[in-house]
Scaffold this active site. Structure first.
Site, PDB file in Angstrom:
ATOM      1  N   LYS A 148       0.839  -1.205   0.000  1.00 52.23           N
ATOM      2  CA  LYS A 148       0.000   0.000   0.000  1.00 52.23           C
ATOM      3  C   LYS A 148       0.874   1.256   0.000  1.00 52.23           C
ATOM      4  O   LYS A 148       0.652   2.207  -0.758  1.00 52.23           O
ATOM      5  CB  LYS A 148      -0.924  -0.034   1.213  1.00 52.23           C
ATOM      6  CG  LYS A 148      -1.564   1.250   1.577  1.00 52.23           C
ATOM      7  CD  LYS A 148      -2.620   1.659   0.576  1.00 52.23           C
ATOM      8  CE  LYS A 148      -2.889   3.126   0.640  1.00 52.23           C
ATOM      9  NZ  LYS A 148      -4.245   3.510   0.619  1.00 52.23           N
ATOM     10  N   CYS A 197      -3.106  10.858   1.959  1.00 51.68           N
ATOM     11  CA  CYS A 197      -2.511   9.575   1.575  1.00 51.68           C
ATOM     12  C   CYS A 197      -1.123   9.778   0.996  1.00 51.68           C
ATOM     13  O   CYS A 197      -0.120   9.396   1.588  1.00 51.68           O
ATOM     14  CB  CYS A 197      -3.410   8.898   0.547  1.00 51.68           C
ATOM     15  SG  CYS A 197      -5.110   8.849   1.080  1.00 51.68           S
TER      16      CYS A 197
HETATM   17  N1  SAJ Z   1      -1.560  15.325  -8.195  1.00 57.37           N
HETATM   18  C1  SAJ Z   1      -0.729  16.114  -8.954  1.00 57.37           C
HETATM   19  N2  SAJ Z   1      -0.423  15.705 -10.216  1.00 57.37           N
HETATM   20  C2  SAJ Z   1      -0.911  14.556 -10.764  1.00 57.37           C
HETATM   21  C3  SAJ Z   1      -1.769  13.743  -9.963  1.00 57.37           C
HETATM   22  C4  SAJ Z   1      -2.062  14.153  -8.675  1.00 57.37           C
HETATM   23  O1  SAJ Z   1      -0.259  17.169  -8.525  1.00 57.37           O
HETATM   24  O2  SAJ Z   1      -0.596  14.282 -11.930  1.00 57.37           O
HETATM   25  C5  SAJ Z   1      -1.903  15.750  -6.817  1.00 57.37           C
HETATM   26  C6  SAJ Z   1      -3.400  15.983  -6.586  1.00 57.37           C
HETATM   27  O3  SAJ Z   1      -3.783  17.255  -6.996  1.00 57.37           O
HETATM   28  C7  SAJ Z   1      -3.500  15.803  -5.100  1.00 57.37           C
HETATM   29  C8  SAJ Z   1      -2.443  14.737  -4.814  1.00 57.37           C
HETATM   30  O4  SAJ Z   1      -1.587  14.716  -5.936  1.00 57.37           O
HETATM   31  O5  SAJ Z   1      -3.146  16.982  -4.406  1.00 57.37           O
HETATM   32  C9  SAJ Z   1      -2.994  13.356  -4.566  1.00 57.37           C
HETATM   33  O6  SAJ Z   1      -4.076  13.086  -5.461  1.00 57.37           O
HETATM   34  P1  SAJ Z   1      -4.282  11.674  -6.183  1.00 57.37           P
HETATM   35  O7  SAJ Z   1      -5.486  11.791  -7.017  1.00 57.37           O
HETATM   36  O8  SAJ Z   1      -3.041  11.266  -6.886  1.00 57.37           O
HETATM   37  O9  SAJ Z   1      -4.436  10.636  -5.001  1.00 57.37           O
HETATM   38  P2  SAJ Z   1      -5.353  10.550  -3.678  1.00 57.37           P
HETATM   39  O10 SAJ Z   1      -4.526  11.053  -2.542  1.00 57.37           O
HETATM   40  O11 SAJ Z   1      -6.683  11.141  -3.873  1.00 57.37           O
HETATM   41  O12 SAJ Z   1      -5.536   8.968  -3.587  1.00 57.37           O
HETATM   42  C10 SAJ Z   1      -4.380   8.131  -3.541  1.00 57.37           C
HETATM   43  C11 SAJ Z   1      -4.557   7.000  -4.578  1.00 57.37           C
HETATM   44  N3  SAJ Z   1      -3.298   6.288  -4.736  1.00 57.37           N
HETATM   45  C12 SAJ Z   1      -2.741   6.081  -5.950  1.00 57.37           C
HETATM   46  O13 SAJ Z   1      -3.220   6.516  -6.972  1.00 57.37           O
HETATM   47  C13 SAJ Z   1      -1.497   5.276  -5.977  1.00 57.37           C
HETATM   48  C14 SAJ Z   1      -5.672   6.069  -4.124  1.00 57.37           C
HETATM   49  O14 SAJ Z   1      -5.772   4.951  -4.993  1.00 57.37           O
HETATM   50  C15 SAJ Z   1      -5.409   5.587  -2.677  1.00 57.37           C
HETATM   51  O15 SAJ Z   1      -6.445   4.737  -2.215  1.00 57.37           O
HETATM   52  C16 SAJ Z   1      -5.369   6.804  -1.785  1.00 57.37           C
HETATM   53  O16 SAJ Z   1      -4.265   7.616  -2.216  1.00 57.37           O
HETATM   54  C17 SAJ Z   1      -5.191   6.341  -0.355  1.00 57.37           C
HETATM   55  O17 SAJ Z   1      -6.194   6.318   0.389  1.00 57.37           O
HETATM   56  O18 SAJ Z   1      -4.084   5.943   0.009  1.00 57.37           O
END
Ligand code: SAJ
Length: 426
Positions: A221, A275
């Site tokens: 995870k 996360c």
């Molecule tokens: N972000 C960027 N650039 C990107 C993608 C995301 O700056 O290209 C930023 C987003 O704006 C945000 C942060 O990253 O601030 C996180 O967003 P996210 O959509 O990547 O992830 P979370 O935190 O909403 O959810 C993640 C997911 N993990 C992965 O994709 C590996 C989700 O599947 C997990 O279940 C979740 O963490 C968790 O609960 O751990």
């Protein structure tokens, strides 16, 4: 045909499942399990959360969750309480924050264990769902056995308690879909805990079940989120390199991504949420000498909000009583979750640095500002068009739909900072 897990109890009743922690993961898990027919009791320390759920309502916004919760509460399949009950299966979904020095704080897991321990009779299954460092499931087992030396993790006795780790991997904003369709990793600590956990999740989850031991499940995870963090850090570092060279990073990434084996993510104002901004630190804390790249990636992403503020400040200081429209406060688009939000951090930082400014926050997903912003005299929550109309500077912090589809004419004669590349791609 009804799954036999619903009838496993000796009295012929449906197995009772207690979900400890009714937050962003516990509540949807409890609701989906209850809608699959399980008898679910949700436990939370917050009386208001418990009352809201028992009234068939939800304490936070997540698409499609409200109708599921209303349905299962009215059918009597889910009820919430502040008192931990006896149950045949426990799912522990409590927070695992980190401390000041970025080491994992397992105190909520310990508290859950201490509350469950006196209720156990033997043969119960305890599933840790909280994201936690390798060894956390063992820690939960040890906490419980320390309080109940009459119980054991040796398999197949009437005093055995079974432990498994089943991390959730759902994406906020898509939780109700992904909870049912994502593949699930199940890590066994002892006996047939993994198989029993799989039987439970199979009630509602159509994904593949990947069986392993508890420690590997814990690290997988963390690995997934560290992988994403490192990749976002690459994009964020590129954005700072491109800025220093006067190059449009969005065009740069679009061009590079045409290579068949390159797939760079999107830079932004930093990485938020509870996360990705947290979990990699659990790896760093567990294996500090080996996690140099993971640590550096965290630092790069954590440095991005300050980089954005430092770009904006000189322009803002040149304007007397500057008015800034800050679009978005959530940690990512189209949700109301403000946890570890870079946008929120940036607004706070700007408010500190610009006491005579007027910072007009636009966040269509919340009805009021979080407390630390609400008490500031130079920050207000405002309607989108009014804020943009009044602003000298517009900073886009979150790519909510309301901002992506904005009439371009609204931005003419404004100084625009687009941290998400929504308007600045060309
Ligand atoms: N972000 C960027 N650039 C990107 C993608 C995301 O700056 O290209 C930023 C987003 O704006 C945000 C942060 O990253 O601030 C996180 O967003 P996210 O959509 O990547 O992830 P979370 O935190 O909403 O959810 C993640 C997911 N993990 C992965 O994709 C590996 C989700 O599947 C997990 O279940 C979740 O963490 C968790 O609960 O751990």
């Amino acid at each position: 045909m009804e799954h036999n897990l619903l009838n496993v109890s000796t009295e012929g009743h449906r197995a009772s499942v207690a979900v400890i922690g009714l937050g962003y993961i516990g509540l949807p898990t409890a609701a989906v399990l209850a809608s699959a027919g399980a008898n679910v009791i949700g436990v939370d320390i917050n009386q208001e959360t418990v009352d809201v759920i028992n009234a068939g309502r939800v304490p936070f916004v997540e698409p499609d969750m409200a109708t599921t919760v209303a349905g299962v509460v009215s059918q009597g399949n889910l009820r919430a309480t502040t008192e931990t009950p006896h149950a045949e299966i426990y799912i522990v979904a409590v927070p695992t924050p980190f401390t000041e020095d970025k080491s994992p704080d397992l105190s909520y897991i310990a508290t859950a264990g201490i509350q469950i321990a006196p209720l156990l009779k033997g043969t119960e299954l305890i599933i840790l769902e909280s994201t936690a460092p390798p060894g956390a499931t063992e820690f939960l087992a040890e906490t419980i056995l320390a309080a109940r030396p009459d119980l054991t993790t040796e398999p197949d006795t009437s005093h055995t308690v079974y432990f498994a780790h089943c991390p959730e991997r759902v994406l906020p904003g898509r939780i109700m879909i992904e909870m049912r369709t994502n593949d699930r990793i199940i890590g066994t600590l002892n006996g047939n805990a993994g198989e029993r956990a799989r039987d439970l999740y199979q009630l509602f989850c159509t994904g593949e079940f990947l069986m392993t031991d508890a420690r590997t499940a814990e690290l997988s995870k963390l690995t997934e989120n560290a992988y994403r963090d490192v990749n976002i850090a690459f994009a964020n570092e590129l954005s700072m390199i491109a800025d220093s060279l006067g190059i449009n990073v969005w065009e740069l990434i679009t061009l590079a991504n045409h290579h068949p084996r390159v797939n760079i993510l999107q830079p932004g104002p930093g990485v938020g949420g509870h996360c990705i901004a947290v979990d990699p630190w659990f790896i760093v804390a567990t294996a500090p000498k080996q996690s140099l790249l993971i640590k550096t990636a965290r630092e790069v992403n954590d440095s991005k909000p300050e980089f954005i503020v430092n770009k904006l400040l000189p322009q803002a200081r040149r304007i007397d009583k500057v008015k800034i429209a800050a679009l978005g406060l959530a940690f990512k688009p189209n949700i109301d979750d403000l946890r570890e939000s870079s946008a929120r951090q940036i607004v706070n930082h700007l408010a500190d640095e610009l006491p005579s400014a007027s910072i007009m926050v636009v966040e269509p997903n919340v009805e009021e500002l979080p407390a630390e912003l609400a008490k500031r005299t130079n920050v207000v929550l405002m309607d989108r068009d009014m804020a943009i109309d009044a602003a000298d500077i517009v900073i886009l912090l979150v790519d909510h739909n309301e901002f992506v589809h904005l009439e371009p004419a609204l931005l003419t004669q404004k100084i625009v900072h687009d941290t998400r590349g929504v308007w600045a791609r060309d």
